[in-house]
Scaffold this motif. Structure first.
Motif, PDB file in Angstrom:
ATOM      1  N   PHE A  29       7.915   7.345  -4.515  1.00  0.00           N
ATOM      2  CA  PHE A  29       9.035   6.793  -5.479  1.00  0.00           C
ATOM      3  C   PHE A  29       8.822   5.504  -5.893  1.00  0.00           C
ATOM      4  N   GLY A  30       9.113   5.814  -7.559  1.00  0.00           N
ATOM      5  CA  GLY A  30       9.227   4.649  -7.733  1.00  0.00           C
ATOM      6  C   GLY A  30      10.277   3.060  -7.792  1.00  0.00           C
ATOM      7  N   THR A  31       9.130   1.980  -8.091  1.00  0.00           N
ATOM      8  CA  THR A  31       9.552   1.296  -8.573  1.00  0.00           C
ATOM      9  C   THR A  31       9.858   0.400  -9.905  1.00  0.00           C
ATOM     10  N   ARG A  32      10.292  -0.487  -9.884  1.00  0.00           N
ATOM     11  CA  ARG A  32      10.419  -1.815 -11.336  1.00  0.00           C
ATOM     12  C   ARG A  32       9.240  -2.471 -11.856  1.00  0.00           C
ATOM     13  N   HIS A  33       7.848  -2.416 -10.380  1.00  0.00           N
ATOM     14  CA  HIS A  33       7.075  -3.249 -10.149  1.00  0.00           C
ATOM     15  C   HIS A  33       6.116  -2.020 -10.166  1.00  0.00           C
ATOM     16  N   GLY A  34       5.860  -1.071  -9.607  1.00  0.00           N
ATOM     17  CA  GLY A  34       5.217   0.329  -9.711  1.00  0.00           C
ATOM     18  C   GLY A  34       5.448   1.123  -8.950  1.00  0.00           C
ATOM     19  N   LEU A  35       3.883   2.349  -8.779  1.00  0.00           N
ATOM     20  CA  LEU A  35       4.934   3.352  -8.375  1.00  0.00           C
ATOM     21  C   LEU A  35       4.143   3.533  -6.585  1.00  0.00           C
ATOM     22  N   ILE A  36       5.185   3.772  -5.162  1.00  0.00           N
ATOM     23  CA  ILE A  36       4.418   3.873  -3.761  1.00  0.00           C
ATOM     24  C   ILE A  36       5.105   4.880  -3.323  1.00  0.00           C
ATOM     25  N   ALA A  37       3.396   5.246  -2.464  1.00  0.00           N
ATOM     26  CA  ALA A  37       3.300   6.699  -2.117  1.00  0.00           C
ATOM     27  C   ALA A  37       3.011   6.357  -0.706  1.00  0.00           C
ATOM     28  N   PHE A  38       3.989   7.189   0.009  1.00  0.00           N
ATOM     29  CA  PHE A  38       3.966   7.181   1.430  1.00  0.00           C
ATOM     30  C   PHE A  38       3.258   8.427   2.097  1.00  0.00           C
ATOM     31  N   ASP A  39       1.801   8.138   3.178  1.00  0.00           N
ATOM     32  CA  ASP A  39       1.327   9.303   3.449  1.00  0.00           C
ATOM     33  C   ASP A  39       1.569   9.207   4.621  1.00  0.00           C
ATOM     34  N   ARG A  40       2.465  10.378   5.340  1.00  0.00           N
ATOM     35  CA  ARG A  40       3.705  10.857   6.394  1.00  0.00           C
ATOM     36  C   ARG A  40       2.211  11.392   7.275  1.00  0.00           C
ATOM     37  N   SER A  41       0.922  11.429   6.959  1.00  0.00           N
ATOM     38  CA  SER A  41      -0.070  11.939   8.271  1.00  0.00           C
ATOM     39  C   SER A  41      -0.234  10.433   8.885  1.00  0.00           C
ATOM     40  N   ASN A  42      -0.446   9.104   8.514  1.00  0.00           N
ATOM     41  CA  ASN A  42      -0.759   8.274   8.610  1.00  0.00           C
ATOM     42  C   ASN A  42       0.397   6.803   8.784  1.00  0.00           C
ATOM     43  N   SER A  43       1.010   7.171   8.611  1.00  0.00           N
ATOM     44  CA  SER A  43       2.977   6.284   8.271  1.00  0.00           C
ATOM     45  C   SER A  43       1.933   5.004   7.329  1.00  0.00           C
ATOM     46  N   ARG A  44       1.136   5.651   6.443  1.00  0.00           N
ATOM     47  CA  ARG A  44       0.587   4.574   5.441  1.00  0.00           C
ATOM     48  C   ARG A  44       1.808   4.024   4.090  1.00  0.00           C
ATOM     49  N   PHE A  45       1.277   3.129   3.314  1.00  0.00           N
ATOM     50  CA  PHE A  45       1.482   2.640   2.354  1.00  0.00           C
ATOM     51  C   PHE A  45       0.872   2.743   1.174  1.00  0.00           C
ATOM     52  N   PHE A  46       0.907   3.070   0.454  1.00  0.00           N
ATOM     53  CA  PHE A  46      -0.177   3.163  -0.656  1.00  0.00           C
ATOM     54  C   PHE A  46       0.309   2.842  -1.944  1.00  0.00           C
ATOM     55  N   TYR A  47       0.091   1.496  -2.598  1.00  0.00           N
ATOM     56  CA  TYR A  47       0.524   1.194  -3.397  1.00  0.00           C
ATOM     57  C   TYR A  47       0.049   1.302  -5.294  1.00  0.00           C
ATOM     58  N   PHE A  48       0.749   1.531  -6.367  1.00  0.00           N
ATOM     59  CA  PHE A  48      -0.147   1.430  -7.409  1.00  0.00           C
ATOM     60  C   PHE A  48       0.947   0.575  -8.033  1.00  0.00           C
ATOM     61  N   LYS A  49       0.316  -0.243  -9.415  1.00  0.00           N
ATOM     62  CA  LYS A  49       0.847  -1.226 -10.560  1.00  0.00           C
ATOM     63  C   LYS A  49      -0.294  -1.029 -11.553  1.00  0.00           C
ATOM     64  N   HIS A  50       0.624  -1.987 -12.418  1.00  0.00           N
ATOM     65  CA  HIS A  50      -0.348  -1.816 -13.480  1.00  0.00           C
ATOM     66  C   HIS A  50      -1.101  -2.766 -13.873  1.00  0.00           C
ATOM     67  N   ASN A  51      -2.283  -2.446 -14.195  1.00  0.00           N
ATOM     68  CA  ASN A  51      -2.725  -3.429 -14.956  1.00  0.00           C
ATOM     69  C   ASN A  51      -3.892  -3.680 -16.427  1.00  0.00           C
ATOM     70  N   THR A  52      -3.291  -4.754 -16.965  1.00  0.00           N
ATOM     71  CA  THR A  52      -3.225  -4.977 -18.297  1.00  0.00           C
ATOM     72  C   THR A  52      -4.433  -4.634 -18.474  1.00  0.00           C
ATOM     73  N   LEU A  53      -5.156  -4.795 -17.390  1.00  0.00           N
ATOM     74  CA  LEU A  53      -7.019  -4.970 -17.975  1.00  0.00           C
ATOM     75  C   LEU A  53      -7.381  -3.714 -17.587  1.00  0.00           C
ATOM     76  N   ASP A  54      -6.854  -2.874 -17.562  1.00  0.00           N
ATOM     77  CA  ASP A  54      -7.451  -1.332 -16.849  1.00  0.00           C
ATOM     78  C   ASP A  54      -6.448  -0.393 -17.449  1.00  0.00           C
TER      79      ASP A  54
END
Length: 199
Positions: A174-199
């Motif tokens: 799911f998206g947010t105004r600050h980036g993208l979030i993924a939730f892995d149901r196999s291990n109940s972990r969140f992963f955050y993806f943010k925009h990096n202006t240098l990348d």
């Protein structure tokens, strides 16, 4: 030369019967009805007219809130609706709404009443999110679980409403105004993806 598609657009406004002009979400059910979530009620369109569903303080079977963010459907043809005033299950056969988390003072498992997203997963669970947690209702067992966001930049009651939730394999995105979030149901972990202006 590729054939051109003959596509026409039809615009709906309050003059056509829509309850309010700001539409946050749309859903088409398996019978073809179109559902629109607005800032003033749930609308069903049958191709001819709109039927409106709004909160009625005198009817405990009515929807709990008129400001609607998300709609999805389950295998039993129920609709699940995320509102500013709780999560609602709409039984279309009986024309009855059942509410969850509608009392803002009763924060079960950290779940507040501002339901900003809804997704019926392939596992049959109804996933939802608020500004602080991702959670689910297991409709087979009525078990409720929630998973708290730990990155404070994503915790905002007003900025992350209206972003869709998508299932991809074992992950929920799911998206947010600050980036993208993924939730892995196999291990109940969140992963955050943010925009990096240098990348």
């Amino acid at each position: 030369m590729a054939a051109q598609l003959d596509i026409t657009f039809e615009q709906f406004t309050v003059e056509n019967g829509l309850s309010q002009s700001v539409v946050h979400c749309m859903y088409q059910d398996n019978t073809g009805f179109l559902w629109f979530g607005t800032q003033d009620g749930l609308n069903r369109y049958d191709g001819y007219v709109f039927e409106k569903f709004k909160h009625n303080i005198h009817d405990t079977n009515s929807i709990t809130g008129n400001w609607i963010y998300a709609i999805d459907g389950d295998r039993s043809d129920n609709l699940w609706i995320g509102t500013m005033s709780g999560l609602n299950k709409y039984n279309r056969r009986w024309n009855v709404f059942t509410s969850y988390f509608s009392n803002p003072k009763d924060t079960i498992l950290g779940i507040d009443s501002d339901i900003q997203g809804v997704l019926v997963g392939s596992d049959g669970k109804v996933w939802f999110r608020t500004s602080r947690v991702l959670g689910y209702i297991d409709t087979a067992t009525n078990q409720i679980r929630s998973f708290k966001f730990y990155d404070e930049i994503y915790i905002s009651a007003f900025r992350n409403r209206g972003f869709p939730m998508v299932e991809d394999g074992n992950k929920i995105w799911f998206g947010t105004r600050h980036g993208l979030i993924a939730f892995d149901r196999s291990n109940s972990r969140f992963f955050y993806f943010k925009h990096n202006t240098l990348d």
